[in-house]
Design a protein around this motif. Sequence first.
Motif, PDB file in Angstrom:
ATOM      1  N   VAL A   4       0.843  -1.209   0.000  1.00  0.00           N
ATOM      2  CA  VAL A   4       0.000   0.000   0.000  1.00  0.00           C
ATOM      3  C   VAL A   4       0.872   1.250   0.000  1.00  0.00           C
ATOM      4  N   ASN A   5       1.932   1.227   0.810  1.00  0.00           N
ATOM      5  CA  ASN A   5       2.832   2.376   0.876  1.00  0.00           C
ATOM      6  C   ASN A   5       3.492   2.646  -0.475  1.00  0.00           C
ATOM      7  N   ARG A   6       3.809   1.576  -1.209  1.00  0.00           N
ATOM      8  CA  ARG A   6       4.427   1.735  -2.526  1.00  0.00           C
ATOM      9  C   ARG A   6       3.479   2.472  -3.484  1.00  0.00           C
ATOM     10  N   LEU A   7       2.200   2.127  -3.427  1.00  0.00           N
ATOM     11  CA  LEU A   7       1.208   2.823  -4.254  1.00  0.00           C
ATOM     12  C   LEU A   7       1.054   4.283  -3.820  1.00  0.00           C
ATOM     13  N   GLN A   8       1.085   4.524  -2.503  1.00  0.00           N
ATOM     14  CA  GLN A   8       0.960   5.897  -1.998  1.00  0.00           C
ATOM     15  C   GLN A   8       2.149   6.749  -2.424  1.00  0.00           C
ATOM     16  N   VAL A   9       3.329   6.158  -2.460  1.00  0.00           N
ATOM     17  CA  VAL A   9       4.525   6.866  -2.930  1.00  0.00           C
ATOM     18  C   VAL A   9       4.362   7.243  -4.403  1.00  0.00           C
ATOM     19  N   HIS A  27      -9.122  -0.438  -5.114  1.00  0.00           N
ATOM     20  CA  HIS A  27      -9.629  -1.760  -5.514  1.00  0.00           C
ATOM     21  C   HIS A  27      -8.634  -2.871  -5.181  1.00  0.00           C
ATOM     22  N   SER A  28      -7.593  -2.487  -4.436  1.00  0.00           N
ATOM     23  CA  SER A  28      -6.561  -3.457  -4.063  1.00  0.00           C
ATOM     24  C   SER A  28      -6.989  -4.293  -2.859  1.00  0.00           C
ATOM     25  N   TYR A  29      -6.727  -5.570  -2.901  1.00  0.00           N
ATOM     26  CA  TYR A  29      -7.038  -6.478  -1.781  1.00  0.00           C
ATOM     27  C   TYR A  29      -6.267  -6.069  -0.528  1.00  0.00           C
ATOM     28  N   TYR A  30      -4.997  -5.718  -0.701  1.00  0.00           N
ATOM     29  CA  TYR A  30      -4.156  -5.332   0.442  1.00  0.00           C
ATOM     30  C   TYR A  30      -4.673  -4.040   1.104  1.00  0.00           C
ATOM     31  N   ALA A  31      -5.089  -3.078   0.281  1.00  0.00           N
ATOM     32  CA  ALA A  31      -5.634  -1.830   0.835  1.00  0.00           C
ATOM     33  C   ALA A  31      -6.922  -2.090   1.606  1.00  0.00           C
ATOM     34  N   LYS A  32      -7.734  -3.025   1.104  1.00  0.00           N
ATOM     35  CA  LYS A  32      -8.975  -3.378   1.803  1.00  0.00           C
ATOM     36  C   LYS A  32      -8.685  -4.035   3.154  1.00  0.00           C
ATOM     37  N   THR A  43       9.176  13.600  36.055  1.00  0.00           N
ATOM     38  CA  THR A  43       9.306  13.685  34.594  1.00  0.00           C
ATOM     39  C   THR A  43      10.354  14.723  34.231  1.00  0.00           C
ATOM     40  N   LYS A  44      11.349  14.283  33.510  1.00  0.00           N
ATOM     41  CA  LYS A  44      12.433  15.162  33.081  1.00  0.00           C
ATOM     42  C   LYS A  44      11.968  16.006  31.896  1.00  0.00           C
ATOM     43  N   ILE A  45      12.351  17.274  31.868  1.00  0.00           N
ATOM     44  CA  ILE A  45      12.019  18.145  30.742  1.00  0.00           C
ATOM     45  C   ILE A  45      12.912  17.767  29.553  1.00  0.00           C
ATOM     46  N   VAL A  46      12.265  17.360  28.450  1.00  0.00           N
ATOM     47  CA  VAL A  46      12.983  16.942  27.239  1.00  0.00           C
ATOM     48  C   VAL A  46      12.504  17.795  26.072  1.00  0.00           C
ATOM     49  N   ARG A  47      13.391  18.574  25.484  1.00  0.00           N
ATOM     50  CA  ARG A  47      13.013  19.467  24.393  1.00  0.00           C
ATOM     51  C   ARG A  47      12.666  18.676  23.132  1.00  0.00           C
ATOM     52  N   HIS A  48      11.663  19.149  22.429  1.00  0.00           N
ATOM     53  CA  HIS A  48      11.191  18.481  21.212  1.00  0.00           C
ATOM     54  C   HIS A  48      12.129  18.774  20.045  1.00  0.00           C
ATOM     55  N   ILE A  49      12.334  17.778  19.191  1.00  0.00           N
ATOM     56  CA  ILE A  49      13.189  17.955  18.008  1.00  0.00           C
ATOM     57  C   ILE A  49      12.384  18.632  16.904  1.00  0.00           C
ATOM     58  N   LYS A  50      12.924  19.715  16.403  1.00  0.00           N
ATOM     59  CA  LYS A  50      12.230  20.505  15.382  1.00  0.00           C
ATOM     60  C   LYS A  50      12.057  19.714  14.088  1.00  0.00           C
ATOM     61  N   LEU A  51      10.884  19.836  13.494  1.00  0.00           N
ATOM     62  CA  LEU A  51      10.561  19.148  12.247  1.00  0.00           C
ATOM     63  C   LEU A  51      10.997  19.978  11.043  1.00  0.00           C
ATOM     64  N   LYS A  52      11.602  19.314  10.051  1.00  0.00           N
ATOM     65  CA  LYS A  52      11.918  19.982   8.789  1.00  0.00           C
ATOM     66  C   LYS A  52      10.653  19.987   7.932  1.00  0.00           C
ATOM     67  N   LEU A  53      10.174  21.166   7.611  1.00  0.00           N
ATOM     68  CA  LEU A  53       8.861  21.305   6.974  1.00  0.00           C
ATOM     69  C   LEU A  53       8.789  20.734   5.564  1.00  0.00           C
ATOM     70  N   ASP A  54       9.894  20.700   4.869  1.00  0.00           N
ATOM     71  CA  ASP A  54       9.862  20.246   3.475  1.00  0.00           C
ATOM     72  C   ASP A  54       9.913  18.731   3.332  1.00  0.00           C
ATOM     73  N   MET A  55      10.022  18.025   4.428  1.00  0.00           N
ATOM     74  CA  MET A  55      10.100  16.572   4.366  1.00  0.00           C
ATOM     75  C   MET A  55       8.706  15.961   4.198  1.00  0.00           C
ATOM     76  N   ASN A  56       8.602  14.993   3.306  1.00  0.00           N
ATOM     77  CA  ASN A  56       7.332  14.323   3.036  1.00  0.00           C
ATOM     78  C   ASN A  56       7.379  12.891   3.579  1.00  0.00           C
ATOM     79  N   PRO A  57       6.359  12.468   4.338  1.00  0.00           N
ATOM     80  CA  PRO A  57       6.389  11.131   4.960  1.00  0.00           C
ATOM     81  C   PRO A  57       6.418   9.973   3.975  1.00  0.00           C
ATOM     82  N   TYR A  58       5.992  10.225   2.716  1.00  0.00           N
ATOM     83  CA  TYR A  58       5.994   9.155   1.712  1.00  0.00           C
ATOM     84  C   TYR A  58       7.301   9.116   0.907  1.00  0.00           C
ATOM     85  N   LEU A  59       7.971  10.264   0.809  1.00  0.00           N
ATOM     86  CA  LEU A  59       9.194  10.345   0.010  1.00  0.00           C
ATOM     87  C   LEU A  59      10.463  10.379   0.862  1.00  0.00           C
TER      88      LEU A  59
END
Length: 519
Positions: free
Chosen positions: A35-40, A63-68, A457-473
């Motif tokens: 499914v991920n390959r088709l989404q890419v 209409h893919s069996y795997y997607a269903k 709970t220890k204070i842990v700073r969040h890692i900044k996200l790179k905006l141009d990155m795409n989760p599929y690519l």
Amino acid sequence: MNVRNSITSKDEMLTNKQLKIQWNNIDWKKVEKYVNRLQVRITKAVKECKWNLVIRLQYLLTHSYYAKLLAVRKPTRNKGKGTAGIDGETWSSPETKMKAVLSLTDKKYVAKPLKRVFIEKHGTKKKRPLGIPTMYDRSMQSLYALALEPIAEINGDRTSFGFRKFRSTHDACEYAFQYLCRKDTPEWVLEGDIKGCFDNISHQWLLDNIPMDKSILKQFLKAGYIFERHLFPTEAGTPQGGIISPILANIALDGIGNLLHDKYHKNKDGKISENQASKHKVNFVRYADDFIVTAKTEEIAKEIKELIKEFLKDRGLELSEEKTVITHIDNGFDFLGWNFRKYKGKLLVKPSKKSIDKITEKISNTIENSKAWKQGKLIDALNPIITGWANYHQSVVSSEIFNKLDSRIWNMLWHWAKRRHPGKPKQWIANKYWHPRGNRKWTFSEENKQLNLLSDTKIVRHIKLKLDMNPYLDKDYFVLRRLKLRARKLADTAKKTWDKTKKICIPKTETMTNNCCPI
């Protein structure tokens, strides 16, 4: 007749057994990979503006069996898996899930009306409508969401973080902080809230602009809902509770960021100008239907408000006048459960008062409803609430508030313990419910269970996200980022686990002395 019935029953049992084996033997990694390959491929086609190819790939996926398989799996694993629609069905067994996969089709598809329920909004007497589709309709929505998500991801606003893969409220918080933290940053903030976003989106706008099968989309939108045994039509909106609804809402709201960028970051020639950007200091951050826009002056913020009003009008939406306000950064504003405010020129992000009151009320109600519970059951009920809230706020300035809340919880538990034993002295109550653990002499615990403290709970700073990155690519980037975030938190978790192990290993014969009782 009886013989025929017995044969039919035997055949059905055999079929159910085969279906069960089939579902239990699914290789989910293989399914997700396909499914991920088709989404890419869809993502790349959108990027290259090959819309005919996009349509063909979407058809192939839906209409893919795997997607269903994935489409049926999602609604049977999420929080609402035990909540039935109007048909009363919940697919809890492997056989029913496999039957659903084999029956999932767009041929002559007609969506059933939603079951309408109302949920109370926290802190108000208002109730929020929730539409619950049937399991079959949820699966159909999940199937078409798989094909729509890659398109929404490519076309989404850069600083939109709600209902998007690998994005979170913490990413929105990080960018809001970045836009406001420096000395020369904007001083005015427009806090935006869209009035009944999910309930009021124009159906016509969605049908004209959502890139998916229009006949299926129309079924999702026009299904209607049943309330108190009456059928009501749906003339606008996309139901809260529908799997595809957040994606539809996101697509409807995408474009605000580009609108503001074009007006306040580009010069007359249409080119990005640093002078223009620094002149107006306009930045936009959105999570679902909540957003903020920064501005250099109050006048610019008012102008932006009117621009956004006009943008939303085409989509059948409007801003909530109550919740949409313009604020100076020195007075502070609330966003996603945090308060952003400058103190003598320094920006601090803390848990908001509303969020603190909400967790206090939740813990108080849990303790209040546990009069007949044993101590261990109360600890089991409180620990997930405490840990969840602490984890959410561990990336901001929370240490002082964690300590204050620990003190509040201690007082609540002390009153709980005293009510259980009105005739007993304080020292007896203290020795029964509080015990030494490691360096702490005053821990609400029993045998191998103890109450978690927010201050641990220890204070842990969040890692900044790179905006141009795409989760599929750019999958490798998101995998590495997730590992880094885990590594930071695991370092703290490992320390807490070690401390807890040391506490548990202390001999049970050790009891509290008069010196360690703070009463």
